[in-house]
Motif scaffolding. Structure first.
Motif, short mmCIF file in Angstrom:
data_model
loop_
_atom_site.label_atom_id
_atom_site.label_comp_id
_atom_site.label_asym_id
_atom_site.label_seq_id
_atom_site.Cartn_x
_atom_site.Cartn_y
_atom_site.Cartn_z
N THR A 12 -1.58 8.18 -2.04
CA THR A 12 -2.91 8.75 -2.12
C THR A 12 -3.00 10.01 -1.28
OG1 THR A 12 -3.69 6.51 -2.20
CG2 THR A 12 -5.34 8.21 -1.98
N VAL A 13 -3.47 11.07 -1.92
CA VAL A 13 -3.72 12.26 -1.14
C VAL A 13 -5.19 12.30 -0.79
CG1 VAL A 13 -2.09 14.16 -1.34
CG2 VAL A 13 -3.23 13.27 -3.38
N GLY A 14 -5.47 12.31 0.46
CA GLY A 14 -6.85 12.40 0.88
C GLY A 14 -6.88 13.14 2.19
N SER A 15 -8.05 13.43 2.64
CA SER A 15 -8.14 14.18 3.87
C SER A 15 -8.64 13.30 4.98
CB SER A 15 -9.09 15.34 3.70
OG SER A 15 -8.61 16.16 2.68
N GLU A 38 -1.68 10.29 6.48
CA GLU A 38 -1.11 9.30 5.57
C GLU A 38 0.22 9.77 5.01
OE1 GLU A 38 -5.34 7.52 4.08
OE2 GLU A 38 -4.11 8.60 2.67
N GLN A 54 0.82 -1.22 0.00
CA GLN A 54 0.00 0.00 0.00
C GLN A 54 0.85 1.27 0.00
OE1 GLN A 54 -2.25 1.22 3.29
NE2 GLN A 54 -1.34 -0.20 4.75
N TYR A 114 3.13 2.01 -1.81
CA TYR A 114 3.45 2.36 -3.19
C TYR A 114 2.52 3.46 -3.70
CZ TYR A 114 4.32 1.30 -8.19
OH TYR A 114 4.65 1.35 -9.51
N TYR A 115 1.34 3.57 -3.09
CA TYR A 115 0.34 4.50 -3.60
C TYR A 115 0.28 5.74 -2.74
CZ TYR A 115 -0.68 0.35 -6.13
OH TYR A 115 -0.54 -0.75 -6.93
N ILE A 121 -10.96 12.32 7.93
CA ILE A 121 -12.40 12.50 8.10
C ILE A 121 -12.73 13.74 8.94
CG2 ILE A 121 -12.27 10.81 9.97
CD1 ILE A 121 -15.14 10.16 9.46
#
Lengths: 252, 186, 323
Positions: free
Chosen positions: B168-171, B186, B163, B165-166, B173
């Motif tokens: 991911t940009v997220g926020s 993250e 995981q 490797y990815y 909650i």
């Protein structure tokens, strides 16, 4: 590196990569449709490895001429592809798939063994990586040929049928591309002629032990990688359909 | 009648100083095929240096409850003769992806006797389950460095299965709960 | 070996049941060979085999896009992901096998149309963006369930789930990465991503199963430590995690009633179309027939292969005995 050697090396790397891409494509058609879960998983390993090998070969080409691997794979048409015809043939049944994979793996394993000592460092390094995986592929497909050959009458018949079909096509693996002699002379890639002898010796022994007969008349043997089977156009149309769907898209 | 081939239990060793552990099973036709299959299934990701396979029906198992209830006899498919038995044991209820661990060998005439010897020999921890396996029913992967390289090393380069490797940009909650903005961890 | 699956008519059933439930309370794992109620075994076989079938059928909608993946990297990732699904099916069938049911029998039930699998896989994958969306939403929903089941009281099921959870996290991540990328991409990519979210959002919510009041098995499953949360709890967790992230990405969700509730801290959803859910469960989804047909074909075309290896093994054994 002299420019004609460089050109020949670019062409050779492209051929190596294209073989892997198209063979992986055929192998991936089995994903989800294998004869038993365990073998579905096994073939998917081989497919991933081959895509990895293709990426390495294209990567070596990129170092030479800056071309992007995905551009090469997804935006070249059948005129531009340099794969051999063996890998283009439709996936067929499990015997066809395992035999093709075996004939190819044996060629690749022998080629890699000889290419370990390439005078071109980046190639020698890539070979070390690929060789580990290829050794296992060969063990796996060798085991399958033996088992299908010695299994039931039906499995023997199907495997024999696959061999009759593929034997002539497989010989193309040992046809040098234009300019390959320059690379051989520089010690960059191995000479295919002695490799062919070893391949014939190994494969003949293994196939005969598996209860198969080598075709007396191998039939059509393709010699040029500039032309292809009638299947390649369709393979590429499918494979490239998403990448070409949005002309503006920069990343996927 | 369809066949899915016999079932083989798979034991994987993560590194040279760790025990072989029961990781699950594969369906395969013969011992060599079972080993190849075990590698295909259980070495898709690191870590491994060795694998063993055993036909499921050649394994004699006892849970703590069975031992407590004195249920010593198991099937009679194995032809009793004095020989070596491999002993595997589970000692924890903790969350885990493996079952019994290899602890050693004993010499015995029957699986039942092997269990008794195992109970007397391996006393450092409470056994929640035992597996006893006749040594001649165990098929092992080739220990040569070339095979270890070829069978187990490449998985380490398949980083796209991790995981990390990815990127991911997220926020987080909590950012969407009114008033507070907290950066993603993250 | 005495099989110890207790039924209420056994003289010592209540006593053994009390011991069994006490073990689960103490956090002990039930292992093959231990005493267990026949009903516990039945529920486990039902759940685990359904779960295994879902993995195996679940290979098909995504597998259909392997040959059309737009980059070498995406192709490799997708092959690895679909392969994992085969692996997860494989681990789960193993867990069910420890309860005395054969893989042959489980597959026969699937192919005969007698076994259920997650109905989400009876929806079609229409575009490449469906691949990202399945990873983000469908695997996101699956992981919620699987994380819960990793704590399950039955040892083999729990172990399979722990392994699956460890592998599955990348499935979720690669999907999310893809959708977020397309949400910021070209107009065509954005539109493709939004369309996929529109189609998969509701089916993903249905994956956790009916509302608690309509889920007759939940009570006993929770008591025996097979499930540790109810369907609605898991669904709420999923929405709370995914809804804000999708909105944050500039995409919309096809639920006009969706809103954040200050009091509870939950994202509340509008009514779920359970009629659609039951239609699909009962075989009338867009892809029910095709999915099953694809499994049947693969199984039938593989029959001679399985026979051949069995024949080879038998010959080898005969030679070994003769020597």
């Amino acid at each position: 590196m002299r420019s004609e050697v460089r050109e020949a090396l670019i062409a050779k790397l492209t051929a190596l990569a294209d073989d892997e891409v198209i063979l992986a494509h055929r192998g991936s058609e089995w994903t989800g449709h294998g004869p038993i879960l365990e073998e579905d998983i096994a073939l998917a390993n081989i497919v991933q490895d081959e895509l990895g090998h293709a990426t390495l070969w294209y990567g070596l080409r990129q170092q030479l001429d800056g071309s992007d691997p995905d551009q090469l794979a997804f935006f070249r048409d059948a005129y531009g592809y340099r794969c051999c015809e063996l890998v283009e043939l439709p996936k067929g049944d499990w015997a066809f798939t395992m035999l093709r994979q075996y004939l190819y793996d044996l060629y690749e394993a022998l080629w890699l063994e000889a290419a370990q000592h390439s005078t071109y460092k980046p190639l020698a390094e890539a070979v070390q990586k690929i060789m580990r995986e290829e050794r296992f592929h060969l063990q796996h497909t060798q085991a399958w040929v033996e088992r299908l050959g010695q299994g039931t009458d039906e499995s023997n018949r199907r495997l024999q049928q696959a061999l009759d079909m593929q034997w002539g096509y497989a010989q193309q693996l040992f046809v040098p591309i234009p300019g390959e002699e320059l690379l051989v002379a520089e010690g960059i890639v191995p000479d295919l002629l002695p490799l062919r002898e070893r391949w014939l010796e190994h494969s003949t022994r293994h196939l005969q032990n598996a209860g198969l007969k080598l075709p007396i008349n191998p039939g059509y043997q393709p010699t040029s990688r500039a032309y292809h089977t009638e299947h390649l156009w369709s393979i590429l149309a499918e494979m490239q359909s998403t990448a070409r769907w949005d002309a503006e898209a920069k990343v996927w | 009648m369809d066949t899915q081939w016999p079932r083989w239990e798979v034991f994987k060793q993560d590194s040279p100083n760790k025990p072989h552990q029961a990781v699950g099973s594969v369906h395969a036709a013969d011992p060599e095929h079972a080993l190849l299959t075990a590698r295909n299934i259980f070495a898709r990701r690191p870590q491994a240096v060795s694998m063993w396979v055993v036909r499921a029906e050649d394994i004699y198992s006892w849970t703590q409850e069975e031992v407590a209830e004195g249920q010593m006899t198991k099937g009679e498919s194995y032809q009793a003769q004095v020989g070596q038995y491999l002993v595997f044991r589970k000692t924890s209820h903790k969350r885990s992806m493996t079952f019994v661990d290899y602890v050693g060998e004993v010499e015995a005439a029957t699986p039942e006797e092997a269990l008794k010897k195992a109970q007397a020999t391996f006393t450092d921890a409470l056994a929640l389950a035992w597996w006893i396996v006749p040594a001649d029913r165990v098929y092992k992967s080739d220990p040569s460095p070339e095979t270890i390289q070829s069978w187990f090393a490449p998985a380490k380069d398949k980083t796209y299965k991790q995981q990390q490797y990815y990127a991911t940009v997220g926020s987080h909650i909590s950012k969407h709960k009114v008033g507070r903005g907290v950066e993603d961890e993250e | 070996m005495p099989v110890k699956y207790g039924v209420p008519s056994d003289p010592d059933y209540n006593e053994r049941l009390a011991e069994f439930e006490a073990r689960i309370k103490r956090g002990e794992k039930i292992e093959p060979g231990d005493w267990m109620p026949e009903e516990y075994r039945r529920q486990l076989i039902r759940m685990i085999s359904q779960h295994a079938h879902s993995e195996v059928v679940g290979m098909l909608p995504e597998g259909a896009w392997i040959t059309r993946a737009p980059t070498l990297k995406r192709k490799m990732i997708l092959v690895a992901k679909v392969q994992d699904e085969a692996g997860h099916g494989q681990y789960l069938y193993h867990a069910a096998e420890t309860l005395g049911v054969s893989r042959e029998a489980m597959l026969e039930a699937l192919l005969a149309g007698k076994a259920k699998y997650s109905s989400i896989f009876n929806y079609p994958t229409l575009t490449w963006a469906d691949i990202g969306t399945i990873g983000w939403l469908v695997d996101g929903a699956a992981i919620k369930n699987q994380t819960m089941l990793a704590a399950c009281s039955y040892g083999p099921y729990s172990r399979a789930m722990v392994r699956i959870c460890a592998e599955e996290t990348f499935h979720h991540k690669q999907g999310k990465e893809m959708v977020l990328l397309y949400a910021k991409g070209t107009p065509k990519q954005r539109q493709m991503a939004q369309d996929a979210i529109n189609r998969w959002w509701w089916p993903a919510l249905m994956m956790m199963g009916p509302h608690d009041q309509d889920s007759p098995n939940t009570e006993v499953l929770v008591r025996w430590g097979i499930k540790t949360k109810t369907n609605d709890q898991v669904r709420q967790e999923f929405i709370n995690e995914h809804a804000p992230e999708i909105l944050e990405a500039g995409l919309t969700l096809p639920d006009p009633d969706l809103r954040y509730d200050e009091k509870t801290g939950n994202w509340l959803h509008g009514p779920i179309n359970w009629d659609e859910f039951w239609q699909v469960v009962n075989g009338n989804g867009p892809m029910n027939k095709e999915r099953l047909e694809a499994r049947r074909r693969a199984h039938a075309e593989g029959a001679w292969v399985r026979e051949a290896l069995e024949a080879y093994a038998a010959k080898r054994q005969r030679t070994a005995v003769a020597v």
